[in-house]
Design a protein around this motif. Structure first.
Motif, PDB file in Angstrom:
ATOM      1  N   ASN A 150     -13.612   1.285  42.414  1.00  8.97           N
ATOM      2  CA  ASN A 150     -15.056   1.495  42.543  1.00  8.97           C
ATOM      3  C   ASN A 150     -15.474   2.582  43.520  1.00  8.97           C
ATOM      4  O   ASN A 150     -16.648   2.958  43.538  1.00  8.97           O
ATOM      5  N   ILE A 151     -14.578   3.087  44.339  1.00  9.64           N
ATOM      6  CA  ILE A 151     -14.994   4.037  45.368  1.00  9.64           C
ATOM      7  C   ILE A 151     -15.448   5.359  44.753  1.00  9.64           C
ATOM      8  O   ILE A 151     -14.992   5.741  43.677  1.00  9.64           O
ATOM      9  N   GLY A 152     -16.368   6.035  45.450  1.00  8.66           N
ATOM     10  CA  GLY A 152     -16.876   7.312  44.979  1.00  8.66           C
ATOM     11  C   GLY A 152     -17.409   8.199  46.089  1.00  8.66           C
ATOM     12  O   GLY A 152     -17.287   9.417  46.029  1.00  8.66           O
ATOM     13  N   LEU A 153     -18.009   7.591  47.121  1.00  7.35           N
ATOM     14  CA  LEU A 153     -18.553   8.364  48.233  1.00  7.35           C
ATOM     15  C   LEU A 153     -17.428   8.924  49.106  1.00  7.35           C
ATOM     16  O   LEU A 153     -16.349   8.323  49.212  1.00  7.35           O
ATOM     17  N   ARG A 181      -7.597  -7.016  50.856  1.00  9.26           N
ATOM     18  CA  ARG A 181      -8.806  -7.788  51.172  1.00  9.26           C
ATOM     19  C   ARG A 181     -10.086  -6.953  51.092  1.00  9.26           C
ATOM     20  O   ARG A 181     -11.174  -7.478  51.365  1.00  9.26           O
ATOM     21  N   LEU A 182      -9.984  -5.680  50.729  1.00  4.88           N
ATOM     22  CA  LEU A 182     -11.189  -4.860  50.659  1.00  4.88           C
ATOM     23  C   LEU A 182     -12.191  -5.466  49.675  1.00  4.88           C
ATOM     24  O   LEU A 182     -11.812  -5.894  48.584  1.00  4.88           O
ATOM     25  N   PRO A 183     -13.470  -5.481  50.026  1.00  2.00           N
ATOM     26  CA  PRO A 183     -14.485  -6.042  49.121  1.00  2.00           C
ATOM     27  C   PRO A 183     -14.686  -5.148  47.895  1.00  2.00           C
ATOM     28  O   PRO A 183     -14.306  -3.971  47.889  1.00  2.00           O
ATOM     29  N   GLY A 184     -15.314  -5.693  46.867  1.00  2.00           N
ATOM     30  CA  GLY A 184     -15.485  -5.015  45.587  1.00  2.00           C
ATOM     31  C   GLY A 184     -15.924  -3.567  45.645  1.00  2.00           C
ATOM     32  O   GLY A 184     -15.293  -2.689  45.036  1.00  2.00           O
ATOM     33  N   PRO A 185     -17.016  -3.232  46.369  1.00  2.00           N
ATOM     34  CA  PRO A 185     -17.471  -1.833  46.382  1.00  2.00           C
ATOM     35  C   PRO A 185     -16.483  -0.861  47.008  1.00  2.00           C
ATOM     36  O   PRO A 185     -16.600   0.345  46.788  1.00  2.00           O
ATOM     37  N   LEU A 186     -15.503  -1.363  47.766  1.00  2.00           N
ATOM     38  CA  LEU A 186     -14.565  -0.482  48.469  1.00  2.00           C
ATOM     39  C   LEU A 186     -13.175  -0.484  47.840  1.00  2.00           C
ATOM     40  O   LEU A 186     -12.251   0.105  48.396  1.00  2.00           O
ATOM     41  N   THR A 187     -13.011  -1.122  46.692  1.00  2.00           N
ATOM     42  CA  THR A 187     -11.705  -1.145  46.050  1.00  2.00           C
ATOM     43  C   THR A 187     -11.412   0.179  45.369  1.00  2.00           C
ATOM     44  O   THR A 187     -12.307   0.997  45.141  1.00  2.00           O
ATOM     45  N   ALA A 188     -10.149   0.380  45.023  1.00  2.00           N
ATOM     46  CA  ALA A 188      -9.724   1.638  44.400  1.00  2.00           C
ATOM     47  C   ALA A 188     -10.488   1.921  43.119  1.00  2.00           C
ATOM     48  O   ALA A 188     -10.756   3.083  42.791  1.00  2.00           O
ATOM     49  N   VAL A 237      -5.972   6.252  39.080  1.00  2.00           N
ATOM     50  CA  VAL A 237      -6.201   6.774  37.731  1.00  2.00           C
ATOM     51  C   VAL A 237      -6.995   5.778  36.881  1.00  2.00           C
ATOM     52  O   VAL A 237      -7.459   6.127  35.795  1.00  2.00           O
ATOM     53  N   ARG A 238      -7.142   4.565  37.374  1.00  2.00           N
ATOM     54  CA  ARG A 238      -7.954   3.563  36.662  1.00  2.00           C
ATOM     55  C   ARG A 238      -9.360   3.434  37.242  1.00  2.00           C
ATOM     56  O   ARG A 238     -10.124   2.559  36.846  1.00  2.00           O
ATOM     57  N   SER A 239      -9.688   4.317  38.183  1.00  2.00           N
ATOM     58  CA  SER A 239     -10.980   4.204  38.867  1.00  2.00           C
ATOM     59  C   SER A 239     -12.103   4.836  38.051  1.00  2.00           C
ATOM     60  O   SER A 239     -11.877   5.701  37.188  1.00  2.00           O
ATOM     61  N   LEU A 240     -13.325   4.421  38.345  1.00  2.00           N
ATOM     62  CA  LEU A 240     -14.502   5.017  37.709  1.00  2.00           C
ATOM     63  C   LEU A 240     -14.610   6.488  38.066  1.00  2.00           C
ATOM     64  O   LEU A 240     -15.008   7.316  37.235  1.00  2.00           O
ATOM     65  N   LEU A 241     -14.260   6.838  39.292  1.00  2.00           N
ATOM     66  CA  LEU A 241     -14.343   8.228  39.718  1.00  2.00           C
ATOM     67  C   LEU A 241     -13.358   9.095  38.945  1.00  2.00           C
ATOM     68  O   LEU A 241     -13.683  10.217  38.544  1.00  2.00           O
ATOM     69  N   PHE A 242     -12.151   8.598  38.713  1.00  2.00           N
ATOM     70  CA  PHE A 242     -11.169   9.375  37.956  1.00  2.00           C
ATOM     71  C   PHE A 242     -11.660   9.589  36.526  1.00  2.00           C
ATOM     72  O   PHE A 242     -11.539  10.702  35.983  1.00  2.00           O
ATOM     73  N   ARG A 243     -12.216   8.542  35.926  1.00  2.00           N
ATOM     74  CA  ARG A 243     -12.696   8.686  34.542  1.00  2.00           C
ATOM     75  C   ARG A 243     -13.814   9.714  34.456  1.00  2.00           C
ATOM     76  O   ARG A 243     -13.872  10.505  33.517  1.00  2.00           O
ATOM     77  N   SER A 244     -14.707   9.732  35.431  1.00  2.00           N
ATOM     78  CA  SER A 244     -15.821  10.668  35.389  1.00  2.00           C
ATOM     79  C   SER A 244     -15.408  12.077  35.797  1.00  2.00           C
ATOM     80  O   SER A 244     -16.111  13.037  35.502  1.00  2.00           O
ATOM     81  N   THR A 245     -14.262  12.197  36.476  1.00  2.00           N
ATOM     82  CA  THR A 245     -13.848  13.488  37.014  1.00  2.00           C
ATOM     83  C   THR A 245     -12.781  14.164  36.169  1.00  2.00           C
ATOM     84  O   THR A 245     -12.831  15.367  35.941  1.00  2.00           O
ATOM     85  N   PHE A 246     -11.824  13.400  35.681  1.00  2.00           N
ATOM     86  CA  PHE A 246     -10.721  13.987  34.929  1.00  2.00           C
ATOM     87  C   PHE A 246     -10.687  13.518  33.476  1.00  2.00           C
ATOM     88  O   PHE A 246     -10.809  14.319  32.556  1.00  2.00           O
ATOM     89  N   ALA A 247     -10.558  12.196  33.282  1.00  2.00           N
ATOM     90  CA  ALA A 247     -10.293  11.697  31.936  1.00  2.00           C
ATOM     91  C   ALA A 247     -11.419  12.019  30.967  1.00  2.00           C
ATOM     92  O   ALA A 247     -11.214  12.633  29.914  1.00  2.00           O
ATOM     93  N   GLU A 248     -12.667  11.629  31.293  1.00  2.00           N
ATOM     94  CA  GLU A 248     -13.773  11.836  30.366  1.00  2.00           C
ATOM     95  C   GLU A 248     -14.173  13.297  30.284  1.00  2.00           C
ATOM     96  O   GLU A 248     -14.583  13.782  29.233  1.00  2.00           O
ATOM     97  N   ALA A 249     -14.037  14.033  31.417  1.00  2.00           N
ATOM     98  CA  ALA A 249     -14.373  15.453  31.393  1.00  2.00           C
ATOM     99  C   ALA A 249     -13.431  16.211  30.469  1.00  2.00           C
ATOM    100  O   ALA A 249     -13.844  17.095  29.711  1.00  2.00           O
TER     101      ALA A 249
END
Length: 693
Positions: free
Chosen positions: A488-491, A479-486, A172-184
């Motif tokens: 930042n994921i989107g793909l 240990r997941l790198p930055g682009p793969l963390t909860a 719920v703190r992810s960029l994808l959640f904000r663009s999909t639920f919270a901001e929408a």
């Protein structure tokens, strides 16, 4: 005489390789370790011919001389060659769009050409106009503004706040959640430039100059339309390869373009094309692998013919093609056949010594391909055996080590994604994603080896064993790198990676609920098995909602099937429990309907999903079956279709809600399909599967 010879000095390990103790050569003392060479120098250092430290945003030379520091590359690991290749791909994509639009303006009627010209004058991007020309009625679409921030409506609207406010919900703190639920919901969309969080994946495409240049038709006798064949190759990289890379993309594509047979072969290309047909929505009946009108059938038959000729030849491309064929047969509901291909691949790989340390005298390119192939074969067999609840054939990983996170991008290459109305390509972080997938599947292989005995006897899942696997999994997650963390994921591939992690945690925790009172140590502190199962279920369901809202279920996502099945049967179980609170039962109904929609739509792409959907439908009570119909799910096709399923399926994949520590005999797909053929009552299977209590 040998006693008089002085002992030989041990050779220094190759930079980047692992020592027997597991420590990297990078951990040697500074006097013996060579400093890693920068992938690319900045423009100032190249002009002045000075050594560049490659630090970002400013190297040491530019800092000392107070010069502007500009790099041609986008990341520290990207080389100038890779950057040039990426820019060439971007340029070719733009030039190709301009050329096609120019041709359209020359050849279309004046009124239509005027409408196109007016659309261009209004500021439309060339790729956006071209996409409209290729995918629909132009005159209708020209009146509309392309919807790039599309979201899919939930099939069963329900208050999701209990799920999203769960204290352990990380997404719920992810960029994808904000663009999909919270901001929408707030009526606004963020200005984040990363299109992975705003645009459905199917609106994009994987681009590579080699695909555009390749004469794919020279590698297959099935079809001679290169435009069609290139489309299939691109779809394969976009939907299948990005999750399981059976070969090294850049090396294979270079040989395909050049017509070389070292790392490319007709067998490999036909296997790729057969698999890719599942992802092309314009192919009718693409899930019907037996239908001669389906191009996928023709490519598969050609691949099988070539396999019969080459299966005794230990060759890298034969092994890679066999791995792809195994996956294709599995998604067709023919895993009994697919497993034979995979077993043959393992035997060929052992004959070639792929799982042993590579001879350093062979070239770097061949050594890389050998290592990639060995790790993929090892992890694919472990991945499938985990889901089949059977012991893996290979229990020890390859001796050649995987690259480090810093080396992954250069080692595995990159998949560049082109989104509409964007000039720049977006990286899929393919190297980091592949490394993370291989590491997670290694843990899955260890779990399968530890729980599913070779003699058919299943090991007891003790709290200590569960805690050990839990610690490995959570350690991998942290240990997941930055682009793969909860956050930042989107793909889709990244969402599926996280789904797989939570799915395994649930499977390990649920068997211990109610039988174990002691707590066990997890990666996030002390956790009880019930808490682990509840927390991971909340995270898994949130991920599925995010996946659907952003990307939908229509496109070919074969590895979504495990998640849809697990959550669907779990939701059925909660609905049928008398102790389930009304609010939780309503959430379970929403999840069941969402999973049913996913299985139904994936069933248009591959046969296995349709079979699982029908099994699920027959485990429902009549009331639940009516609920599906009331919320958009059509009636099942008649008995003739179900008889086709019974004839075609040759699958041992277990279906339903089951304990991984128990033998799933009786819940194998082939047996379940044959059991319910001819049944008229949708609830008649309630005693045959554990979808209900």
């Amino acid at each position: 005489m040998s006693g008089s010879n002085p002992p030989l000095r041990p050779l220094r390990p190759q930079p980047g390789s692992e020592s027997p103790s597991g420590s990297s050569s990078a951990q040697l003392s500074s006097g013996s370790a060579r400093k890693a060479r920068a992938a690319a120098a900045c423009q100032s250092c190249r002009r002045r011919r000075t050594k560049c430290s490659a630090e970002r945003p400013k190297c040491s030379q530019c800092s000392a001389w107070k010069l502007e520091c500009v790099y041609d590359t986008t990341t520290e690991s990207e080389t100038r060659f890779s950057a040039g290749k990426r820019k060439l791909g971007e340029l070719q994509s733009r030039v190709g769009a301009f050329e096609e639009i120019f041709h359209v303006l020359q050849t279309r009627p004046l009124q239509e050409a005027s409408d196109i010209f007016r659309r261009i004058r209004d500021g439309a991007d060339a790729e956006a106009v071209l996409r409209q020309l290729q995918h629909g009625d132009l005159l209708l679409q020209l009146a509309l503004v392309p919807q790039s921030r599309m979201q899919y409506d939930l099939p069963y609207p329900v208050d999701l706040s209990p799920l999203f406010t769960h204290p352990a919900n990380r997404y719920v703190r992810s960029l994808l959640f904000r663009s999909t639920f919270a901001e929408a919901q707030a009526g606004m969309i963020g200005q984040d430039s990363d299109q992975r969080h705003h645009i459905p994946y199917h609106a994009a495409e994987v681009v590579d100059p080699c695909i555009d240049e390749a004469d794919v038709a020279q590698w297959t006798s099935v079809h001679n339309d290169n435009k069609f064949l290139r489309k299939l190759v691109g779809l394969y990289f976009q939907y299948e390869y990005i999750f399981i890379p059976a070969f090294h993309k850049d090396i294979m594509l270079a040989d395909m373009v050049a017509g070389r047979h070292r790392f490319c072969s007709p067998l490999l290309i036909n296997a790729i094309l057969a698999n890719a047909c599942h992802a092309l929505a314009t192919i009718q009946h693409r899930s019907e692998f037996w239908n001669i009108q389906n191009p996928g059938y023709l490519f598969l038959m050609e691949a099988r013919r070539l396999w019969d000729l080459e299966q005794d030849r230990a060759c890298l491309t034969t092994i890679q093609a066999g791995c792809i064929l195994a996956i294709t047969f599995n998604v067709n509901g023919l895993d009994r056949i697919g497993s034979q291909y995979l077993l043959r691949c393992i035997a060929l790989a052992q004959d070639m010594g792929l799982f042993s340390r590579s001879d350093q005298s062979i070239g770097r390119k061949r050594r890389t391909v050998r290592t990639v192939t060995a790790w993929v074969i090892y992890t694919v067999q472990g991945f499938f055996q985990y889901y089949f609840l059977r012991p893996p054939v290979l229990t020890a990983p390859p001796e050649d080590p995987l690259p480090s996170k810093d080396e992954a991008a250069g080692y595995f290459g990159e998949c560049w994604i082109k989104y509409p109305r964007m000039r720049n390509l977006v990286p899929a972080h393919f190297g980091l994603t592949t490394l993370a997938n291989l590491e997670l599947r290694t843990v899955m292989t260890e779990i399968a080896s530890g729980l599913f005995g070779q003699d058919g006897n299943r090991a007891r899942l003790t709290p200590a064993t569960a805690a050990r696997f839990h610690a490995e999994l959570t350690g991998w997650y942290e240990r997941l790198p930055g682009p793969l963390t909860a956050e930042n994921i989107g793909l889709p591939v990244h969402l599926l990676l996280h789904m797989q992690y939570h799915s395994i945690l649930i499977a390990l925790a649920e068997p211990l609920i109610g039988t174990v009172v002691q707590e066990y140590q997890g990666g996030h502190g002390i956790s009880h098995p019930r808490d682990v199962a509840v927390d991971s279920t909340a995270n898994l369901e949130t991920l599925l909602y995010l996946f659907y809202r952003r990307h939908g279920f229509e496109c070919y996502f074969v590895f979504l099937l495990n998640v849809l099945s697990q959550l669907a049967f779990g939701a059925l179980h909660r609905i049928n429990l008398a102790s389930t609170p009304p609010q939780d039962r309503n959430l379970a109904k929403a999840m069941l309907i969402l999973c049913a929609k996913g299985l139904r739509e994936q069933g248009s792409n591959f046969f296995l999903a349709e079979a699982v959907f029908r099994i699920m439908h027959h485990t429902m009570t009549p009331q639940m079956a009516n609920l599906l119909r009331e919320n958009g799910q059509p009636e099942l096709r008649g008995d003739d279709r179900e008889k086709v399923l019974a004839v075609q399926v040759r699958a041992d994949w277990p279906v339903g809600r089951f304990d991984i520590t128990q033998d799933p005999q009786g819940q194998r797909l082939d047996d379940l399909i044959k059991t319910y053929v001819g049944m008229q009552d949708p609830g008649a299977m309630n005693q045959s599967s554990s979808g209900s209590e």
